[in-house]
Design a protein around this motif. Structure first.
Motif, PDB file in Angstrom:
ATOM      1  N   GLU A  63      34.665  36.574  39.291  1.00  0.00           N
ATOM      2  CA  GLU A  63      34.303  37.979  39.514  1.00  0.00           C
ATOM      3  C   GLU A  63      35.057  38.862  38.548  1.00  0.00           C
ATOM      4  O   GLU A  63      36.274  38.814  38.467  1.00  0.00           O
ATOM      5  N   LYS A 108      30.836  42.988  38.491  1.00  0.00           N
ATOM      6  CA  LYS A 108      30.693  43.970  39.579  1.00  0.00           C
ATOM      7  C   LYS A 108      30.413  45.352  39.011  1.00  0.00           C
ATOM      8  O   LYS A 108      31.181  45.865  38.202  1.00  0.00           O
ATOM      9  N   LYS A 158      25.648  37.210  44.335  1.00  0.00           N
ATOM     10  CA  LYS A 158      26.250  35.865  44.358  1.00  0.00           C
ATOM     11  C   LYS A 158      25.221  34.807  44.760  1.00  0.00           C
ATOM     12  O   LYS A 158      25.318  33.653  44.349  1.00  0.00           O
ATOM     13  N   ASP A 211      28.105  42.315  45.591  1.00  0.00           N
ATOM     14  CA  ASP A 211      28.411  40.995  46.139  1.00  0.00           C
ATOM     15  C   ASP A 211      27.159  40.164  46.411  1.00  0.00           C
ATOM     16  O   ASP A 211      27.183  38.947  46.314  1.00  0.00           O
TER      17      ASP A 211
END
Ligand SMILES: Cc1cc2nc3c(=O)[nH]c(=O)nc-3n(C[C@@H](O)[C@H](O)[C@H](O)COP(=O)(O)OP(=O)(O)OC[C@H]3O[C@@H](n4cnc5c(N)ncnc54)[C@H](O)[C@@H]3O)c2cc1C
Ligand SMILES: Cc1cc2nc3c(=O)[nH]c(=O)nc-3n(C[C@H](O)[C@H](O)[C@H](O)COP(=O)(O)OP(=O)(O)OC[C@H]3O[C@@H](n4cnc5c(N)ncnc54)[C@H](O)[C@@H]3O)c2cc1C
Lengths: 248, 324
Positions: free
Chosen positions: A199, A86, A68, A65
């Protein structure tokens, strides 16, 4: 034209590296994370092509994460789309495979990357993507010209540069000197907050290398200062290099 | 077999190739394997040089259309050689060409890759690579799980050891001549001096040089020592007309010469990352507190405009450069 830019999140170059308890990675406490400096040149080149020729710029980063931030920053600078793959992959071939699988069949004319990522320093992800997609590559590029389905790239070699010519699509990896990256404008930063980051599951294959252990560099032997005037210091230096270091 | 991708320059084996070859020989001796030296190009005259550094077999892949470097063509030639010889380890110097072609070969073969390694060993028949990470702020040992294992060796780290091998010559078929990209011209011909990454002696200047013209005194010292001139990022970015290729550091070249002389360089962490692998470091700085002194084998607190000409004078008097 469609351009993909691969961005890697890395520790700030100011970071004093400390090892974590597992002895196989760095301690992330107090680490400030940035976009790998060479990737900034890659992104800037894509944005300049967008401005001069018209292009749609997609940025992609593989990681957790936290990456980002890197993608959000790229949107603020002018990228059109941002994708987070991911994955916790850390092997260069696994990372390149995931990035190539994402790029495949999406019609990118150009894939830009850094010539090396700060940290892993393998300088391998770019050429691996080119191979996995079966397309041309030019690495360590300091000047790039895009023609009709072709490219001319000046790349750094020992003691000079060489001009690589090839057909698009191609992977180009950026070197310092390619351009001077811009800063994000306030408007860009505000606008980026409204854009979405797509994502996806990174789906990287199992790695083929792994880090067994990490150690700090060996301590350098204690040095000493040379005294006297410049002529004395020069004489002492060469006798030390000869007698102690046995260089000359 | 341990296969080593080798490069020729003016018909002679390049030093980084001789180093990779010697390391290949050492690994082969330790694991009871053979060493193959692979040459790709329009002419591979000079390939026999590889015998000196322990090649059992010299493989040549020669064709007129391989006169200029092409990543995809060379990758094909190298990958085909690995397959035809069932090589399990592929090495090459971490040169402009080696770093361009070998990751591509690794991807073709589904092989693990380690770039710019400074140490190699065979453990239970598998390769392990020691390599600087975070530009030398730490070192990692990498292991491989793929059948084929690929690594490029950092120039100036491994010793080129003369140890004659059998040197049996064998030619291999060349890949077809339809390339996705090819080198059209070499733009800046080498000056005959080694590249920073291969140099034995480096004299670097920083912001303390004040302007680009003053780099002439560093050139003189470098010439007297048989070395080359580098620079800090502050100097390169100052608009003094220095090329980016001269920059040493985390975002420039990572160098490992025997002797590194830093002139008017403070020693920022990003600069140190690029040169802390140097065997001996000499720092010349007028500020006794400059961080560069923490790394220096020999520190000279003083005005570089006085000290550097004295060093050149002393080097010339000793005739030092002549030994290189
Ligand atoms: C816990 C941990 C474990 C690790 N284990 C290993 C290991 O087992 N083996 C190993 O070799 N290394 C390992 N590393 C280092 C590793 O994660 C490297 O990042 C990886 O090898 C690829 O990065 P690189 O810098 O070597 O890539 P390079 O080949 O130097 O990167 C070149 C360019 O590729 C692109 N790129 C690279 N990575 C990404 C990404 N994630 N997303 C988008 N673009 C990218 C960027 O444009 C970059 O500039 C490990 C690191 C950590 C923190
Ligand atoms: C992302 C990023 C990446 C970077 N990458 C690199 C990199 O790859 N390489 C790099 O070098 N830097 C890099 N830097 C820059 C680095 O942080 C420093 O700014 C830079 O190294 C400083 O260069 P310098 O030592 O020449 O200049 P300064 O720090 O200004 O030092 C000049 C020194 O000269 C001395 N001096 C002045 N006059 C004299 C004299 N007459 N005689 C003797 N000594 C004198 C002074 O005492 C001073 O110590 C990077 C920075 C960032 C943010």
């Amino acid at each position: 034209m469609k351009i993909l830019v691969a961005l890697k999140q890395v520790p700030d170059t100011e970071t004093k590296i400390k090892l974590s308890a597992d002895g196989r990675s760095i301690d992330p406490t107090d680490v400030k994370w940035i976009t790998s400096p060479y990737d900034e040149y890659a992104l800037e080149e894509a944005l300049r092509l967008k401005e001069s020729k018209g292009a749609e710029v997609t940025v992609v980063s593989l990681g957790g994460d936290s990456v980002k931030d890197v993608l959000r920053n790229a949107l603020a600078l002018g990228a059109d789309h941002a994708v987070l793959l991911k994955s916790d992959a850390s092997d260069p071939l696994a990372i390149a495979s995931a990035l190539a699988a994402f790029a495949k069949d999406k019609g990118f004319d150009l894939i830009m990357a850094g010539n090396k990522g700060i940290g892993g320093d393998n300088a391998s992800v770019g050429p691996m993507i080119a191979e996995l997609l079966g397309i041309a590559q030019a690495n360590v590029v300091v000047k790039l010209e895009i023609g009709e389905g072709t490219f001319r790239a000046e790349r750094e070699i020992e003691g000079g540069t060489e001009m690589v010519e090839g057909s698009l699509p191609a992977v180009i990896t950026a070197q310092k000197g390619l351009n001077e990256p811009r800063y994000a404008s306030l408007k860009g930063i505000m606008g980026a907050k409204k854009k979405t980051i797509e994502e996806l599951d990174g789906a990287a294959p199992a790695g083929v290398t792994s880090v067994l252990n990490m150690v700090m560099p060996p301590a350098r032997p204690e040095g000493r200062k040379l005294m006297g005037d410049a002529a004395q210091q020069a004489a002492d230096l060469f006798s030390a290099l000869k007698d102690e270091a046995k260089i000359f | 077999m341990i296969l080593v991708f080798c490069e020729l320059k003016d018909g002679k084996l390049r030093k980084p190739s001789a180093e990779a070859l010697s390391e290949g020989r050492r690994l082969a001796d330790a694991s009871g394997s053979k060493v193959g030296a692979l040459f790709v190009g329009a002419s591979t005259a000079g390939a026999a040089d590889a015998t000196k550094y322990g090649a059992d077999v010299i493989l040549t892949c020669e064709a007129a259309h391989l006169a200029s470097y092409s990543s995809d063509a060379f990758a094909t030639a190298i990958a085909d050689a690995v397959k035809s010889k069932s090589a399990t380890v592929l090495l090459g110097g971490a040169t402009a060409m080696g770093k361009d072609a070998l990751p591509r070969v690794a991807a073709r073969l589904g092989a693990g890759y380690s770039g710019d390694v400074t140490g190699l060993s065979m453990v239970e028949g598998k390769l392990q690579a020691l390599r600087p990470v975070y530009a030398g702020k730490a070192f990692a040992t990498t292991s491989f799980s793929s059948e084929v294992q690929v690594a490029t060796t950092r120039p100036n780290v491994f010793e080129a050891v003369e140890k004659p091998g059998a040197g049996v010559m064998e030619s291999l078929p060349a890949p077809a001549g339809d390339f996705k990209a090819i080198v059209k011209e070499i733009l800046a011909k080498g000056t005959g001096k080694p590249d920073l990454t291969e140099a034995n002696v480096i004299v670097s200047g920083g912001r303390g040089m004040k302007n680009g013209e003053n780099f002439a005194i560093l050139e003189e010292l470098a010439d007297a020592l048989g070395g080359v001139v580098g620079a800090s990022r502050a100097a390169v970015d100052a608009g003094w007309g220095l090329s980016h290729g001269m920059q040493v550091g985390q975002t420039g070249k990572v160098v490992s010469p025997t002797l590194y002389i830093a002139c008017g360089i403070s020693g920022a962490i990003q600069h140190l990352a690029g040169m802390s692998g140097s065997k001996y470091i000499v720092a010349i700085n007028k500020d006794p507190e400059a961080p560069i002194f923490k790394l220096a084998s020999y520190g000279i607190v003083g005005d570089l405009f006085e000290v550097v000409p004295e060093l050149t004078k002393a080097a010339k008097a000793l005739g030092i450069g002549a030994h290189h």
